[in-house]
Design a protein around this motif. Structure first.
Motif, PDB file in Angstrom:
ATOM      1  N   ARG A  10      14.174 -11.782  -8.026  1.00 45.28           N
ATOM      2  CA  ARG A  10      13.475 -11.671  -6.746  1.00 45.28           C
ATOM      3  C   ARG A  10      13.832 -10.369  -6.037  1.00 45.28           C
ATOM      4  NH1 ARG A  10      14.430 -17.374  -6.375  1.00 45.28           N
ATOM      5  NH2 ARG A  10      16.369 -17.015  -5.218  1.00 45.28           N
ATOM      6  N   THR A  11      15.136 -10.035  -6.038  1.00 42.53           N
ATOM      7  CA  THR A  11      15.565  -8.792  -5.385  1.00 42.53           C
ATOM      8  C   THR A  11      14.958  -7.574  -6.068  1.00 42.53           C
ATOM      9  OG1 THR A  11      17.658  -9.819  -4.718  1.00 42.53           O
ATOM     10  CG2 THR A  11      17.559  -7.410  -4.699  1.00 42.53           C
ATOM     11  N   GLY A  12      14.989  -7.566  -7.404  1.00 43.65           N
ATOM     12  CA  GLY A  12      14.414  -6.441  -8.138  1.00 43.65           C
ATOM     13  C   GLY A  12      12.921  -6.320  -7.921  1.00 43.65           C
ATOM     14  N   ALA A  13      12.223  -7.465  -7.927  1.00 46.58           N
ATOM     15  CA  ALA A  13      10.774  -7.437  -7.691  1.00 46.58           C
ATOM     16  C   ALA A  13      10.474  -6.903  -6.298  1.00 46.58           C
ATOM     17  CB  ALA A  13      10.192  -8.838  -7.867  1.00 46.58           C
ATOM     18  N   PHE A  14      11.270  -7.325  -5.313  1.00 48.62           N
ATOM     19  CA  PHE A  14      11.062  -6.854  -3.944  1.00 48.62           C
ATOM     20  C   PHE A  14      11.256  -5.340  -3.846  1.00 48.62           C
ATOM     21  CE2 PHE A  14      12.933  -5.518   0.073  1.00 48.62           C
ATOM     22  CZ  PHE A  14      11.970  -5.932   0.971  1.00 48.62           C
ATOM     23  N   ILE A  15      12.331  -4.824  -4.445  1.00 51.09           N
ATOM     24  CA  ILE A  15      12.606  -3.386  -4.370  1.00 51.09           C
ATOM     25  C   ILE A  15      11.491  -2.596  -5.053  1.00 51.09           C
ATOM     26  CG2 ILE A  15      14.178  -1.556  -5.132  1.00 51.09           C
ATOM     27  CD1 ILE A  15      16.475  -3.555  -4.803  1.00 51.09           C
ATOM     28  N   ALA A  16      11.068  -3.055  -6.239  1.00 48.69           N
ATOM     29  CA  ALA A  16      10.007  -2.348  -6.976  1.00 48.69           C
ATOM     30  C   ALA A  16       8.721  -2.297  -6.162  1.00 48.69           C
ATOM     31  CB  ALA A  16       9.768  -3.026  -8.323  1.00 48.69           C
ATOM     32  N   VAL A  17       8.344  -3.430  -5.603  1.00 50.01           N
ATOM     33  CA  VAL A  17       7.112  -3.497  -4.815  1.00 50.01           C
ATOM     34  C   VAL A  17       7.224  -2.642  -3.553  1.00 50.01           C
ATOM     35  CG1 VAL A  17       5.767  -5.036  -3.339  1.00 50.01           C
ATOM     36  CG2 VAL A  17       6.305  -5.711  -5.679  1.00 50.01           C
ATOM     37  N   ALA A  18       8.365  -2.741  -2.856  1.00 50.38           N
ATOM     38  CA  ALA A  18       8.534  -1.996  -1.608  1.00 50.38           C
ATOM     39  C   ALA A  18       8.494  -0.492  -1.838  1.00 50.38           C
ATOM     40  CB  ALA A  18       9.855  -2.393  -0.936  1.00 50.38           C
ATOM     41  N   VAL A  19       9.162  -0.016  -2.902  1.00 48.24           N
ATOM     42  CA  VAL A  19       9.169   1.420  -3.187  1.00 48.24           C
ATOM     43  C   VAL A  19       7.766   1.888  -3.576  1.00 48.24           C
ATOM     44  CG1 VAL A  19      10.068   3.221  -4.731  1.00 48.24           C
ATOM     45  CG2 VAL A  19      11.602   1.467  -3.822  1.00 48.24           C
ATOM     46  N   ALA A  20       7.067   1.089  -4.383  1.00 41.44           N
ATOM     47  CA  ALA A  20       5.708   1.463  -4.792  1.00 41.44           C
ATOM     48  C   ALA A  20       4.778   1.539  -3.587  1.00 41.44           C
ATOM     49  CB  ALA A  20       5.173   0.462  -5.820  1.00 41.44           C
ATOM     50  N   LEU A  21       4.842   0.554  -2.702  1.00 46.81           N
ATOM     51  CA  LEU A  21       3.995   0.566  -1.508  1.00 46.81           C
ATOM     52  C   LEU A  21       4.383   1.714  -0.572  1.00 46.81           C
ATOM     53  CD1 LEU A  21       3.779  -3.259  -0.654  1.00 46.81           C
ATOM     54  CD2 LEU A  21       2.081  -1.837  -1.803  1.00 46.81           C
ATOM     55  N   PHE A  22       5.670   2.012  -0.481  1.00 45.53           N
ATOM     56  CA  PHE A  22       6.122   3.144   0.329  1.00 45.53           C
ATOM     57  C   PHE A  22       5.492   4.443  -0.169  1.00 45.53           C
ATOM     58  CE2 PHE A  22       9.060   6.711   0.834  1.00 45.53           C
ATOM     59  CZ  PHE A  22       9.299   6.694   2.196  1.00 45.53           C
ATOM     60  N   CYS A  23       5.506   4.643  -1.492  1.00 45.31           N
ATOM     61  CA  CYS A  23       4.913   5.859  -2.069  1.00 45.31           C
ATOM     62  C   CYS A  23       3.425   5.957  -1.750  1.00 45.31           C
ATOM     63  CB  CYS A  23       5.124   5.876  -3.579  1.00 45.31           C
ATOM     64  SG  CYS A  23       6.823   6.124  -4.103  1.00 45.31           S
ATOM     65  N   ILE A  24       2.719   4.837  -1.865  1.00 47.81           N
ATOM     66  CA  ILE A  24       1.279   4.838  -1.612  1.00 47.81           C
ATOM     67  C   ILE A  24       0.992   5.181  -0.157  1.00 47.81           C
ATOM     68  CG2 ILE A  24      -0.777   3.382  -1.513  1.00 47.81           C
ATOM     69  CD1 ILE A  24       0.358   1.883  -3.963  1.00 47.81           C
ATOM     70  N   GLN A  25       1.784   4.620   0.764  1.00 46.31           N
ATOM     71  CA  GLN A  25       1.548   4.888   2.185  1.00 46.31           C
ATOM     72  C   GLN A  25       1.886   6.328   2.546  1.00 46.31           C
ATOM     73  OE1 GLN A  25      -0.468   2.321   2.710  1.00 46.31           O
ATOM     74  NE2 GLN A  25       0.344   2.092   4.767  1.00 46.31           N
ATOM     75  N   VAL A  26       2.970   6.871   1.999  1.00 44.55           N
ATOM     76  CA  VAL A  26       3.287   8.280   2.242  1.00 44.55           C
ATOM     77  C   VAL A  26       2.145   9.159   1.745  1.00 44.55           C
ATOM     78  CG1 VAL A  26       4.788  10.196   1.569  1.00 44.55           C
ATOM     79  CG2 VAL A  26       5.790   8.024   2.240  1.00 44.55           C
ATOM     80  N   ASP A  27       1.685   8.874   0.532  1.00 39.49           N
ATOM     81  CA  ASP A  27       0.611   9.662  -0.071  1.00 39.49           C
ATOM     82  C   ASP A  27      -0.659   9.589   0.769  1.00 39.49           C
ATOM     83  OD1 ASP A  27      -0.622  11.073  -2.446  1.00 39.49           O
ATOM     84  OD2 ASP A  27      -1.837   9.259  -2.424  1.00 39.49           O
ATOM     85  N   PHE A  28      -0.957   8.407   1.258  1.00 39.31           N
ATOM     86  CA  PHE A  28      -2.196   8.183   2.014  1.00 39.31           C
ATOM     87  C   PHE A  28      -2.226   8.995   3.302  1.00 39.31           C
ATOM     88  CE2 PHE A  28      -5.275   5.817   4.512  1.00 39.31           C
ATOM     89  CZ  PHE A  28      -6.212   5.441   3.569  1.00 39.31           C
ATOM     90  N   PHE A  29      -1.057   9.090   3.978  1.00 37.76           N
ATOM     91  CA  PHE A  29      -1.020   9.726   5.290  1.00 37.76           C
ATOM     92  C   PHE A  29      -0.472  11.151   5.269  1.00 37.76           C
ATOM     93  CE2 PHE A  29      -1.263   5.243   6.323  1.00 37.76           C
ATOM     94  CZ  PHE A  29      -2.155   5.227   7.385  1.00 37.76           C
ATOM     95  N   ALA A  30       0.010  11.625   4.118  1.00 36.71           N
ATOM     96  CA  ALA A  30       0.590  12.970   4.061  1.00 36.71           C
ATOM     97  C   ALA A  30      -0.440  14.051   3.793  1.00 36.71           C
ATOM     98  CB  ALA A  30       1.675  13.027   2.983  1.00 36.71           C
ATOM     99  N   LEU A  31      -1.479  13.733   3.016  1.00 41.15           N
ATOM    100  CA  LEU A  31      -2.352  14.791   2.534  1.00 41.15           C
ATOM    101  C   LEU A  31      -3.312  15.313   3.592  1.00 41.15           C
ATOM    102  CD1 LEU A  31      -2.187  15.966  -0.298  1.00 41.15           C
ATOM    103  CD2 LEU A  31      -4.382  14.903  -0.792  1.00 41.15           C
ATOM    104  N   ASN A  32      -3.537  14.540   4.664  1.00 39.25           N
ATOM    105  CA  ASN A  32      -4.454  15.019   5.702  1.00 39.25           C
ATOM    106  C   ASN A  32      -4.034  16.390   6.241  1.00 39.25           C
ATOM    107  OD1 ASN A  32      -6.465  12.695   6.515  1.00 39.25           O
ATOM    108  ND2 ASN A  32      -4.510  11.716   6.120  1.00 39.25           N
ATOM    109  N   LEU A  33      -2.739  16.555   6.506  1.00 37.54           N
ATOM    110  CA  LEU A  33      -2.244  17.805   7.063  1.00 37.54           C
ATOM    111  C   LEU A  33      -2.145  18.910   6.014  1.00 37.54           C
ATOM    112  CD1 LEU A  33       0.556  16.483   9.451  1.00 37.54           C
ATOM    113  CD2 LEU A  33      -1.761  17.171  10.015  1.00 37.54           C
ATOM    114  N   ALA A  34      -2.323  18.557   4.739  1.00 40.12           N
ATOM    115  CA  ALA A  34      -2.202  19.563   3.676  1.00 40.12           C
ATOM    116  C   ALA A  34      -3.548  20.170   3.293  1.00 40.12           C
ATOM    117  CB  ALA A  34      -1.556  18.927   2.441  1.00 40.12           C
ATOM    118  N   ILE A  35      -4.646  19.668   3.839  1.00 40.91           N
ATOM    119  CA  ILE A  35      -5.971  20.149   3.439  1.00 40.91           C
ATOM    120  C   ILE A  35      -6.137  21.657   3.637  1.00 40.91           C
ATOM    121  CG2 ILE A  35      -8.449  20.001   3.943  1.00 40.91           C
ATOM    122  CD1 ILE A  35      -7.358  17.708   2.277  1.00 40.91           C
ATOM    123  N   PRO A  36      -5.752  22.218   4.809  1.00 47.45           N
ATOM    124  CA  PRO A  36      -5.887  23.678   4.944  1.00 47.45           C
ATOM    125  C   PRO A  36      -5.079  24.452   3.908  1.00 47.45           C
ATOM    126  CG  PRO A  36      -5.566  22.650   7.083  1.00 47.45           C
ATOM    127  CD  PRO A  36      -5.297  21.594   6.066  1.00 47.45           C
TER     128      PRO A  36
END
Length: 479
Positions: A10-36
């Motif tokens: 359970r702990t390992g599944a939680f960490i894997a899921v949390a890190v994966a979702l963290f990466c997706i959210q960073v990616d989703f909101f980081a690239l807007n400022l990188a367009i220029p």
């Protein structure tokens, strides 16, 4: 996979899921400022570089339903691993892309991976954790993911102004690899044992075509013109293929989406409230960005600092929802989130003093963040765990698609109204209308739930009755 104790798994599944979702959210909101920066380095126009965002939105929106059902039918562990691997490979491809075409292609790969990861992650947590701690685990996972939401703009702006926008992806690639390695070892497998190992390929094709046409029309409608041939053709295509999808799902022996899911009234209420909250979130962030820089005259960095307050409250919305879950019915939590968000948006349109603007903005972040974050937790409480991936995929599809439509509508409204009215007045009007809509939906949610309670179809709010099992579509648990 090596056998692990239930607690370690359970702990390992939680960490894997949390890190994966963290990466997706960073990616989703980081690239807007990188367009220029992308446009300058690759020698393209900012409008062309915008396809790096549009392509990602297109891919992720199209594959939520497919990814969720793949996990239910063939196994959530395998689908999660494939999704994380695709996201990591796409991140490396983005970092190495020599031109715009390959960068957009890599972003599509990222988006498909994220489209698999998000709905399956919810199902993995739901099946790995016992019912008593499931909401807390989901809330904590989304809390960590929302930290990525808060950090995204700073990561994007910082890397773009520093070593370069490619380092956004060089950060995501190893983090995704870590999530993949942990998932390989610890994530247990689960699936809908009542479903045969068959996937409705015709349903997959028609829903992908529908969402691809609709998303592209919404994303590019402002640039092409809403009455242009391309936009109208795409909208017509989405209506046609959407109708074919519904027809197919009614006739298919093993449909991609069991339409009985929409007979589950608490699920419909949660999905509707969550979608409206996410629409409000997209619009509020967009309007506040224009207001802070265009009206207040703040630099992007200072505007980002102002955004820290709502970002922190959004991050805390996940754990807060987890604490509310054992004490309140899911529909009641969603209505509460709507009440907070709606009053916050309306109040934000009336304040100008900094001492009041920042806390009210944070109040908006709490309500809007709780609304779209807790919707994923709530759906797992009102549908059977066997169909968790499907229910999550449908919810996320509504969240992303309607969020994009709301954003396009806000942009079009601003363009149409600003020649005759001051921008600040237009921004305030949009916030007031949006807040009023969210408040109205909150009232409707509670009114419908009250009527169902009077009819004996759901338990009263004051009772914490045991959660009965539910069938694939019609019955609800703990609504």
């Amino acid at each position: 996979m090596r056998a692990e104790s239930p607690s370690a798994a359970r702990t390992g599944a939680f960490i894997a899921v949390a890190v994966a979702l963290f990466c997706i959210q960073v990616d989703f909101f980081a690239l807007n400022l990188a367009i220029p920066g992308i446009a300058d380095e690759l020698g393209v126009t900012p409008s062309a570089a915008q396809w790096t965002l549009s392509a990602y939105m297109l891919a992720i929106g199209c594959f939520f339903i497919v990814g969720g059902r793949l996990g239910d039918v063939f196994g959530r562990r395998g689908t999660l691993l494939v999704g994380i691997a695709l996201f990591a490979a796409g991140s490396v491809g983005c970092a190495l892309a020599p031109g715009l075409a390959l960068l957009v292609a890599a972003r599509i790969v990222q988006g498909i991976g994220a489209g698999f990861v998000f709905p399956v992650s919810v199902a993995v947590i739901s099946n790995a954790f016992p019912e008593a701690s499931r909401a807390r685990a989901l809330g904590a996972a989304f809390g960590i993911a929302n930290i990525g939401t808060a950090l995204g703009p700073f990561v994007g702006g910082g890397f773009t102004e520093g070593p370069g926008w490619r380092w956004i992806f060089w950060l995501l690639a190893p983090l995704s690899a870590v999530a993949l390695l942990i998932a390989v070892r610890y994530v247990p497998d689960s699936r809908d044992t009542s479903a045969p190992r068959q996937l409705d390929l015709i349903g997959c094709f028609t829903i992908v075509c529908t969402l691809a046409a609709l998303t592209t029309a919404v994303e590019r409608g402002s640039a092409w013109g809403w009455d242009s041939v391309r936009t109208l053709t795409l909208l017509g295509t989405s209506v046609l293929t959407g109708g074919l999808f519904l027809l197919r799902e009614r006739l298919a022996r093993h449909p991609l989406v069991d339409l009985r899911l929409f007979r589950n009234v608490p699920y419909v209420l949660v999905t509707g409230m969550g979608s409206v909250a996410n629409m409000g979130y997209c619009v509020t962030v967009f309007v506040a960005t224009l207001y802070l820089q265009g009206v207040r005259g703040l630099s992007p960095l200072m505007a980002g600092i102002v955004f820290l307050a709502p970002a922190v409250l959004v991050a805390l919305a996940g754990p807060l929802g987890a604490r509310l879950a054992p004490r309140m019915r899911p529909t009641a939590v969603m209505a509460l989130a709507g009440a907070i968000a709606g009053t916050g948006m309306i109040t934000l349109s009336h304040v100008t003093a900094w001492w009041l603007y920042v806390p009210v903005f944070a109040w908006c972040g709490l309500g809007l963040g709780l609304g779209w974050t807790f919707s994923s937790v709530a759906t797992q409480q009102v549908v059977p765990t066997a169909r968790a991936g499907e229910a999550s995929g449908v919810l996320l599809t509504f969240l992303v698609t309607l969020g994009a439509i709301a954003l396009a509508a806000a942009a079009t409204t601003i363009t149409a109204m600003t020649p005759e009215r001051p921008p600040e007045e237009v921004y305030d009007t949009i916030l007031r209308v949006g807040g009023a809509v969210i408040l109205l939906v909150s009232v409707v949610v509670m009114a419908v739930r009250h009527r169902l309670a009077l009819q004996g179809k759901v338990p009263p709010l004051s009772l914490h009755a045991p959660r009965p099992p539910a069938d694939a579509g019609g019955s609800a648990r703990n609504p």
